[in-house]
Scaffold this motif. Sequence first.
Motif, PDB file in Angstrom:
ATOM      1  N   THR A  48     -45.430 -29.312 -60.909  1.00  0.00           N
ATOM      2  CA  THR A  48     -45.345 -27.850 -60.964  1.00  0.00           C
ATOM      3  C   THR A  48     -43.937 -27.288 -60.807  1.00  0.00           C
ATOM      4  O   THR A  48     -43.549 -26.382 -61.563  1.00  0.00           O
ATOM      5  CB  THR A  48     -46.284 -27.234 -59.916  1.00  0.00           C
ATOM      6  OG1 THR A  48     -47.629 -27.612 -60.217  1.00  0.00           O
ATOM      7  CG2 THR A  48     -46.177 -25.721 -59.896  1.00  0.00           C
ATOM      8  N   THR A 105     -42.222 -24.966 -63.672  1.00  0.00           N
ATOM      9  CA  THR A 105     -41.826 -23.575 -63.448  1.00  0.00           C
ATOM     10  C   THR A 105     -40.374 -23.358 -63.856  1.00  0.00           C
ATOM     11  O   THR A 105     -40.023 -22.298 -64.398  1.00  0.00           O
ATOM     12  CB  THR A 105     -42.038 -23.198 -61.975  1.00  0.00           C
ATOM     13  OG1 THR A 105     -43.377 -23.537 -61.589  1.00  0.00           O
ATOM     14  CG2 THR A 105     -41.835 -21.709 -61.758  1.00  0.00           C
ATOM     15  N   ALA A 129     -51.446 -19.020 -65.375  1.00  0.00           N
ATOM     16  CA  ALA A 129     -51.101 -20.088 -64.437  1.00  0.00           C
ATOM     17  C   ALA A 129     -50.649 -19.550 -63.087  1.00  0.00           C
ATOM     18  O   ALA A 129     -50.611 -20.302 -62.100  1.00  0.00           O
ATOM     19  CB  ALA A 129     -50.003 -20.963 -65.034  1.00  0.00           C
ATOM     20  N   GLY A 130     -50.296 -18.263 -63.029  1.00  0.00           N
ATOM     21  CA  GLY A 130     -49.876 -17.677 -61.761  1.00  0.00           C
ATOM     22  C   GLY A 130     -48.385 -17.504 -61.616  1.00  0.00           C
ATOM     23  O   GLY A 130     -47.900 -17.162 -60.536  1.00  0.00           O
ATOM     24  N   VAL A 131     -47.623 -17.704 -62.716  1.00  0.00           N
ATOM     25  CA  VAL A 131     -46.169 -17.565 -62.662  1.00  0.00           C
ATOM     26  C   VAL A 131     -45.753 -16.118 -62.892  1.00  0.00           C
ATOM     27  O   VAL A 131     -44.865 -15.608 -62.217  1.00  0.00           O
ATOM     28  CB  VAL A 131     -45.498 -18.476 -63.711  1.00  0.00           C
ATOM     29  CG1 VAL A 131     -43.981 -18.317 -63.663  1.00  0.00           C
ATOM     30  CG2 VAL A 131     -45.883 -19.923 -63.475  1.00  0.00           C
ATOM     31  N   THR A 150     -50.544 -11.096 -63.279  1.00  0.00           N
ATOM     32  CA  THR A 150     -51.857 -11.459 -63.827  1.00  0.00           C
ATOM     33  C   THR A 150     -52.294 -10.543 -64.977  1.00  0.00           C
ATOM     34  O   THR A 150     -53.091 -10.962 -65.820  1.00  0.00           O
ATOM     35  CB  THR A 150     -52.929 -11.407 -62.732  1.00  0.00           C
ATOM     36  OG1 THR A 150     -52.911 -10.099 -62.123  1.00  0.00           O
ATOM     37  CG2 THR A 150     -52.653 -12.463 -61.670  1.00  0.00           C
ATOM     38  N   GLY A 210     -41.621 -22.742 -57.824  1.00  0.00           N
ATOM     39  CA  GLY A 210     -42.726 -23.665 -58.049  1.00  0.00           C
ATOM     40  C   GLY A 210     -43.149 -24.399 -56.793  1.00  0.00           C
ATOM     41  O   GLY A 210     -44.328 -24.711 -56.609  1.00  0.00           O
ATOM     42  N   LYS A 245     -44.794 -21.406 -54.271  1.00  0.00           N
ATOM     43  CA  LYS A 245     -46.085 -20.829 -54.644  1.00  0.00           C
ATOM     44  C   LYS A 245     -47.043 -21.943 -55.054  1.00  0.00           C
ATOM     45  O   LYS A 245     -47.082 -22.370 -56.202  1.00  0.00           O
ATOM     46  CB  LYS A 245     -45.923 -19.825 -55.781  1.00  0.00           C
ATOM     47  CG  LYS A 245     -47.199 -19.013 -56.039  1.00  0.00           C
ATOM     48  CD  LYS A 245     -46.970 -17.899 -57.046  1.00  0.00           C
ATOM     49  CE  LYS A 245     -48.249 -17.081 -57.252  1.00  0.00           C
ATOM     50  NZ  LYS A 245     -48.069 -16.003 -58.241  1.00  0.00           N
ATOM     51  N   SER A 289     -50.154 -21.954 -55.453  1.00  0.00           N
ATOM     52  CA  SER A 289     -51.321 -21.570 -56.265  1.00  0.00           C
ATOM     53  C   SER A 289     -51.069 -21.697 -57.766  1.00  0.00           C
ATOM     54  O   SER A 289     -51.993 -21.550 -58.560  1.00  0.00           O
ATOM     55  CB  SER A 289     -51.730 -20.127 -55.937  1.00  0.00           C
ATOM     56  OG  SER A 289     -50.673 -19.224 -56.240  1.00  0.00           O
ATOM     57  N   ILE A 290     -49.839 -21.943 -58.160  1.00  0.00           N
ATOM     58  CA  ILE A 290     -49.527 -22.076 -59.585  1.00  0.00           C
ATOM     59  C   ILE A 290     -50.274 -23.290 -60.144  1.00  0.00           C
ATOM     60  O   ILE A 290     -50.222 -24.374 -59.591  1.00  0.00           O
ATOM     61  CB  ILE A 290     -48.007 -22.256 -59.814  1.00  0.00           C
ATOM     62  CG1 ILE A 290     -47.262 -20.979 -59.405  1.00  0.00           C
ATOM     63  CG2 ILE A 290     -47.717 -22.590 -61.268  1.00  0.00           C
ATOM     64  CD1 ILE A 290     -45.760 -21.101 -59.508  1.00  0.00           C
ATOM     65  N   ASP A 291     -50.964 -23.057 -61.261  1.00  0.00           N
ATOM     66  CA  ASP A 291     -51.765 -24.137 -61.867  1.00  0.00           C
ATOM     67  C   ASP A 291     -51.650 -24.055 -63.394  1.00  0.00           C
ATOM     68  O   ASP A 291     -52.280 -23.221 -64.020  1.00  0.00           O
ATOM     69  CB  ASP A 291     -53.236 -24.015 -61.438  1.00  0.00           C
ATOM     70  CG  ASP A 291     -54.103 -25.116 -62.010  1.00  0.00           C
ATOM     71  OD1 ASP A 291     -53.547 -26.065 -62.614  1.00  0.00           O
ATOM     72  OD2 ASP A 291     -55.331 -25.031 -61.853  1.00  0.00           O
ATOM     73  N   TYR A 292     -50.852 -24.940 -63.979  1.00  0.00           N
ATOM     74  CA  TYR A 292     -50.625 -24.897 -65.412  1.00  0.00           C
ATOM     75  C   TYR A 292     -51.789 -25.474 -66.222  1.00  0.00           C
ATOM     76  O   TYR A 292     -51.821 -25.325 -67.449  1.00  0.00           O
ATOM     77  CB  TYR A 292     -49.327 -25.641 -65.757  1.00  0.00           C
ATOM     78  CG  TYR A 292     -48.100 -24.923 -65.268  1.00  0.00           C
ATOM     79  CD1 TYR A 292     -47.612 -23.825 -65.948  1.00  0.00           C
ATOM     80  CD2 TYR A 292     -47.456 -25.318 -64.100  1.00  0.00           C
ATOM     81  CE1 TYR A 292     -46.495 -23.139 -65.491  1.00  0.00           C
ATOM     82  CE2 TYR A 292     -46.350 -24.651 -63.630  1.00  0.00           C
ATOM     83  CZ  TYR A 292     -45.870 -23.556 -64.323  1.00  0.00           C
ATOM     84  OH  TYR A 292     -44.761 -22.867 -63.862  1.00  0.00           O
TER      85      TYR A 292
END
Length: 482
Positions: free
Chosen positions: A104, A108, A334-336, A339, A469, A472, A474-477
């Motif tokens: 991640t 990022t 992905a949360g970057v 939303t 990256g 955070k 919670s980032i999920d690609y």
Amino acid sequence: MIDNVSELPATTPSNTPAPQPGHLRTNKLGVFAIAFFVIAAAAPMAAVVGTGPVVFASVGGAAPLIYAIAALLIALFSVGYLRMSRFVINAGGFVAYIAKGLGTPWATAGAGLAVLMYLSLQVGLWSQFGVFAGQLLESLTVLAVPPVVWIIVLLVITTALTMRGIDASIRLLAVLIIGETLVVAALVIALVASKGPEVFSVSGFTAENLFSPGLGIALLFAFLCFTSFEATVVFSEEAVNPRKTIPRALYAVIAFVGIFYTLSIWVIGGAIGVDNIQQTATEDPAGFIFNLASASGGDALSMSMQVLVVTSYLAMLLGLMNMFARYLFALSRAGVLPTRLAAVTKAGSPAPAALTNGIAVGIVVVAFLFFGADPITVVFAWFSALATAAFITILIVTSISIVVFFVRTKDSSNIWATKIAPVLSTLILSYIGYVTIENYDSLIGPDNAAAKWLLILIPILIVAGLAFGKAKRSIDYAKENV
């Protein structure tokens, strides 16, 4: 028989699943539809007329080899890239690959580079488009319109088309690409008919020409013609049977674009003469191809090319905007990014992301032009150079991630695809990265030392991406992967 968007549909077929919130419409695009977007973003006509003279001026008669080499290098990178595509079906493109291979934080960092690259590329191209559109109108009507007017008007229209959805864009792109291809084919046929088979001379294919001091800049400009090939994977979530469609589309694009550039540049150089082409391209880079068209095919062919150069830029920008809107959508999901950019319309279009992109590009271009920056020597030169450097950087990181991914998975089913090609690609791209920095002055033009400071954005975004990256979690690609 056209029965699907993969074959340029009239409407969305009833058996295509409606998009769910936060999802792009699946099972929508086939090989031809994806290929049209990527080829449009490669802008065949604009590339021949725009980058061709630079490559000729750099390496003379060896110019066709430069395009062939660039296509082969992209094909080499694509071996491991497509092998890994079996494990990644995500609109995040390179970023999703980096996440699989390096994790991640590095993904990022790659996201920052991707945003920088595509925004910079669009800013530079829109500025150049405004000048070409204005020149064309003035030559036809004697009406002088500032470039910024054309940029704002067409930016609004293309943003609206992108927000509306794939169907609205694909039909226009199909018409424009077919028109470009036919006119360049007419030029090639006219030159062969008037000059004879000697236009296919190989006398310029010498080591002295190829390995001249201009090799680096020529290769970089040729690479610039292939920056859109990532779009094949960016559209993977919307593809029909992506594990088959994406490889076919990518190899079709590489083959078409590589052959198109190599053949047309070969014939143009041969028509001028391998001993004269370098000097001709240096003295009259903007007009010698049009003059050649007029002499071999008449004024109608020359004017058709001038018109289609402008529409080629429009097609390129429309393709890039559709692609980058999906990139922003995937990064938001992905949360970057915020939303709200992951929202889609009922037609499955990432409209908020498309609108955000249009506004961002418009603000940068208008701001530079408002403060008096020259649209070609400053805006286009600075931002296209920055985009090229960011593109090479993210290619290197992606290539490394492919190597690492296959080492970790211990996949030995195809040594060429999982080991040899990715390692070779990484080494060659690293050299291209060195060449990019070494030749950066040639990319930005003379007396543009201030543009070098923009390069600092690349290490800044890498460091910031790594830190963000890691912070955070919670980032999920892989989120919402199809």
